[in-house]
Write an enzyme that holds these catalytic residues in place. Structure first.
Site, mmCIF file in Angstrom:
data_model
loop_
_atom_site.group_PDB
_atom_site.id
_atom_site.type_symbol
_atom_site.label_atom_id
_atom_site.label_comp_id
_atom_site.label_asym_id
_atom_site.label_seq_id
_atom_site.Cartn_x
_atom_site.Cartn_y
_atom_site.Cartn_z
ATOM 1 N N CYS A 1 7.587 6.254 11.379
ATOM 2 C CA CYS A 1 6.437 6.573 12.340
ATOM 3 C C CYS A 1 5.905 5.402 13.163
ATOM 4 C CB CYS A 1 5.288 6.529 11.468
ATOM 5 S SG CYS A 1 5.756 7.741 10.115
HETATM 6 N N1 SAJ Z 1 4.478 -3.685 8.724
HETATM 7 C C1 SAJ Z 1 4.337 -5.242 8.905
HETATM 8 N N2 SAJ Z 1 3.235 -5.663 8.678
HETATM 9 C C2 SAJ Z 1 2.054 -4.950 8.296
HETATM 10 C C3 SAJ Z 1 2.221 -3.581 7.961
HETATM 11 C C4 SAJ Z 1 3.380 -3.091 7.994
HETATM 12 O O1 SAJ Z 1 5.083 -5.768 9.216
HETATM 13 O O2 SAJ Z 1 0.882 -5.329 7.956
HETATM 14 C C5 SAJ Z 1 5.760 -3.194 8.793
HETATM 15 C C6 SAJ Z 1 6.534 -2.468 7.508
HETATM 16 O O3 SAJ Z 1 7.100 -3.778 6.880
HETATM 17 C C7 SAJ Z 1 7.318 -1.617 7.890
HETATM 18 C C8 SAJ Z 1 6.506 -1.093 9.287
HETATM 19 O O4 SAJ Z 1 5.603 -2.128 9.832
HETATM 20 O O5 SAJ Z 1 8.435 -1.980 8.488
HETATM 21 C C9 SAJ Z 1 5.583 0.243 9.108
HETATM 22 O O6 SAJ Z 1 5.146 0.057 7.842
HETATM 23 P P1 SAJ Z 1 3.663 1.061 7.513
HETATM 24 O O7 SAJ Z 1 3.084 0.122 6.126
HETATM 25 O O8 SAJ Z 1 2.726 1.457 8.529
HETATM 26 O O9 SAJ Z 1 4.522 2.137 6.618
HETATM 27 P P2 SAJ Z 1 4.808 3.568 7.298
HETATM 28 O O10 SAJ Z 1 5.794 3.499 8.252
HETATM 29 O O11 SAJ Z 1 5.355 4.422 6.119
HETATM 30 O O12 SAJ Z 1 3.632 4.237 7.783
HETATM 31 C C10 SAJ Z 1 2.999 5.373 7.330
HETATM 32 C C11 SAJ Z 1 2.055 5.983 8.368
HETATM 33 N N3 SAJ Z 1 1.822 7.137 7.931
HETATM 34 C C12 SAJ Z 1 1.682 8.331 8.941
HETATM 35 O O13 SAJ Z 1 2.080 8.056 9.957
HETATM 36 C C13 SAJ Z 1 0.960 9.531 8.452
HETATM 37 C C14 SAJ Z 1 1.074 5.145 8.646
HETATM 38 O O14 SAJ Z 1 0.014 5.788 9.659
HETATM 39 C C15 SAJ Z 1 0.314 4.595 7.415
HETATM 40 O O15 SAJ Z 1 -0.833 3.959 7.674
HETATM 41 C C16 SAJ Z 1 1.390 3.747 6.499
HETATM 42 O O16 SAJ Z 1 2.333 4.853 6.201
HETATM 43 C C17 SAJ Z 1 0.487 3.236 5.363
HETATM 44 O O17 SAJ Z 1 -0.750 2.930 5.452
HETATM 45 O O18 SAJ Z 1 1.300 2.957 4.403
#
Ligand code: SAJ
Length: 442
Positions: free
Chosen positions: A270
């Site tokens: 995403c």
């Molecule tokens: N990440 C960082 N720093 C952060 C947060 C994330 O480096 O502070 C990295 C993670 O390690 C990963 C990437 O970003 O590699 C994405 O992480 P994510 O926590 O955003 O997880 P996702 O990809 O599963 O995002 C989903 C998304 N859900 C939808 O699109 C419906 C996102 O909108 C959500 O906010 C997220 O899950 C969530 O909150 O867990």
């Protein structure tokens, strides 16, 4: 029976195209709400599993899937002609980027070709896949209006972005507020009529474009803030300030702030993908989305930044990367999941191999991963002997099940990109944390 009478008596035939991490949970929730659901899926293996009540999506309860299948509320098929008998069809297909990092609309296009073939009066079509603003009206609507039918009168078309957060223990398909916007007000009304019986809270908006943009704002917001905090890590590193402590301190502000953390890069299907749908669309309108491009530049530079830390750490031990034994702890794109898509750990693996290191990895959730060219790499068991043999251990994903004190105790050098070693003993001479070298170079 009028449309609304059919609705009230749940005599509405509902179809879901794509039974993946979005479609299957949606199909099960609709079945639990009392609708007869047909899942239309191109992968016959998935069709077979669903019809046997066999679950393959972590967020779906095995028992619930079995129940709705046994009770005859959910069946799956590869045959799109069932659309002839459907009143509703939701599209939950992938919207990845192609090799040029442009939108790959092929999955939506194939779904639209099938829907157009079987389009009939009063069909309600809802797109859930994340895409660029304008897709519903500019890309999907022409397929349907070429049949001579009129939107908002003969059929209804809306966009309602999926908000599935795989593995989230609190928010699931049903209890996450659902934004929805139609091509016309009548489309929104028809699309809402069934969805409001499936989801706890519906959020109708003025148009499909509004709904498309809302979803992109949600994930662009994350991507840009992660980019900002990654740059902050590089800044704090140069200033000799602990970025992790800076973030925790700023996080004590009870309003107007939200914590994000630096990392080895941006993974997942995403966050690194969705904002590029917006920047692509704006390029076609001769506008450069500078924040997205800059954040993407910072985020994609993080694997190289991690390599710099590895070089710095090995240098301290008078070693070169070439010929060094390096263990990556964690290959998944974030902790406690088994998803490798766009994982920065894979980039780090490839760069280290290219520089002549002998690289291996341990990930309790990802037993194997496919190399770009050919071949597979398998996760190695994590033992104290292995740790002692390594010239460097890189914590790329901070899975909860790994004992990081044991890692620090037995490894000679640890590059911690996730602050997993915070507060552990014996870190001073061994651990370089992303955004705070501290230790070695102090
Ligand atoms: N990440 C960082 N720093 C952060 C947060 C994330 O480096 O502070 C990295 C993670 O390690 C990963 C990437 O970003 O590699 C994405 O992480 P994510 O926590 O955003 O997880 P996702 O990809 O599963 O995002 C989903 C998304 N859900 C939808 O699109 C419906 C996102 O909108 C959500 O906010 C997220 O899950 C969530 O909150 O867990």
């Amino acid at each position: 029976m009028t449309f609304y009478e059919k609705l009230l008596t749940k005599n509405v035939a509902f179809g879901v195209i794509g039974l993946g991490y979005v479609g299957l949970p949606l199909a099960v929730e609709a079945a639990k709400a009392g609708f007869k659901i047909t899942g239309i899926e191109i992968d016959p293996e998935k069709v077979k599993k669903v019809n046997q009540g066999q679950n393959y999506i972590g967020d779906v309860s095995d028992a619930e899937l079995k129940q709705v299948v046994t009770d005859g509320y959910l069946t799956a098929t590869t045959d799109f002609s069932v659309i002839k008998k459907l009143d509703y069809v939701s599209i939950c297909v992938p919207t990845p980027l192609n090799k040029l990092r442009d939108p790959d609309m092929s999955f939506i296009s194939s779904a639209m070709q099938e829907i157009t073939r079987y389009l009939h009066k009063d069909l309600v079509i809802i797109l859930e896949s994340t895409t660029y603003p304008g897709t519903t009206r500019e890309y999907m609507l022409p397929y349907l209006e070429n049949t001579g039918l009129t939107v908002g009168k003969d059929f209804f078309l809306a966009f309602s972005p999926e908000r599935v957060d795989p593995g989230n223990p609190v928010y699931h398909t049903k209890n996450t507020p659902k934004v929805i916007g139609g091509i016309t007000k009548e489309c929104t009304k028809h699309a809402m009529a069934v969805y409001e019986q499936i989801f706890d809270q519906m959020v109708p908006v003025a148009s499909a474009e509004t709904a498309e943009m809302a979803k992109l704002l949600e994930n662009t917001f994350r991507m840009i803030n992660i980019g900002m905090v990654n740059e902050l890590a590089i800044i704090c590193d140069r200033l000799g300030v602990d970025v992790w402590e800076v973030i925790e301190a700023a996080g004590t502000k009870p309003f107007g702030f939200m914590k994000f953390f630096p990392g080895p890069g941006l993974g997942g299907h995403c966050i690194p993908i969705d904002p590029h749908y917006l920047s692509w669309k704006m390029r076609t309108l001769n506008y450069k989305t500078r924040f997205i491009e800059l954040a993407a530049e910072v985020n994609t530079s993080m694997p190289e930044y991690v390599i710099e830390s590895v070089i710095e750490g090995l240098n301290y031990h008078k070693k070169a990367i070439n010929g060094s034994k390096i263990l990556l702890l964690g290959m998944a794109y974030k902790k406690d999941i088994d998803d490798l898509r766009e994982s920065p750990a894979i980039d780090i693996y490839n760069i280290l191999v290219d520089k002549g290191a002998e690289v291996m990895y341990h990930d309790p959730h990802c037993p194997v991963f496919k190399l770009d060219g050919a071949g597979y790499v398998e996760s190695v068991p994590l033992t104290t002997d292995l740790l002692a043999e390594m010239d460097c251990v890189v914590i790329t994903t901070d899975h909860t099940t790994v004992d990081y004190q044991t890692v620090v105790d037995h490894a000679r050098l640890v590059i911690d990109t996730r602050n997993a070693t915070k507060g552990l003993k014996n870190t001073a001479e061994k651990v370089l944390r992303l955004g705070y070298k501290g230790g070695l170079s102090a």
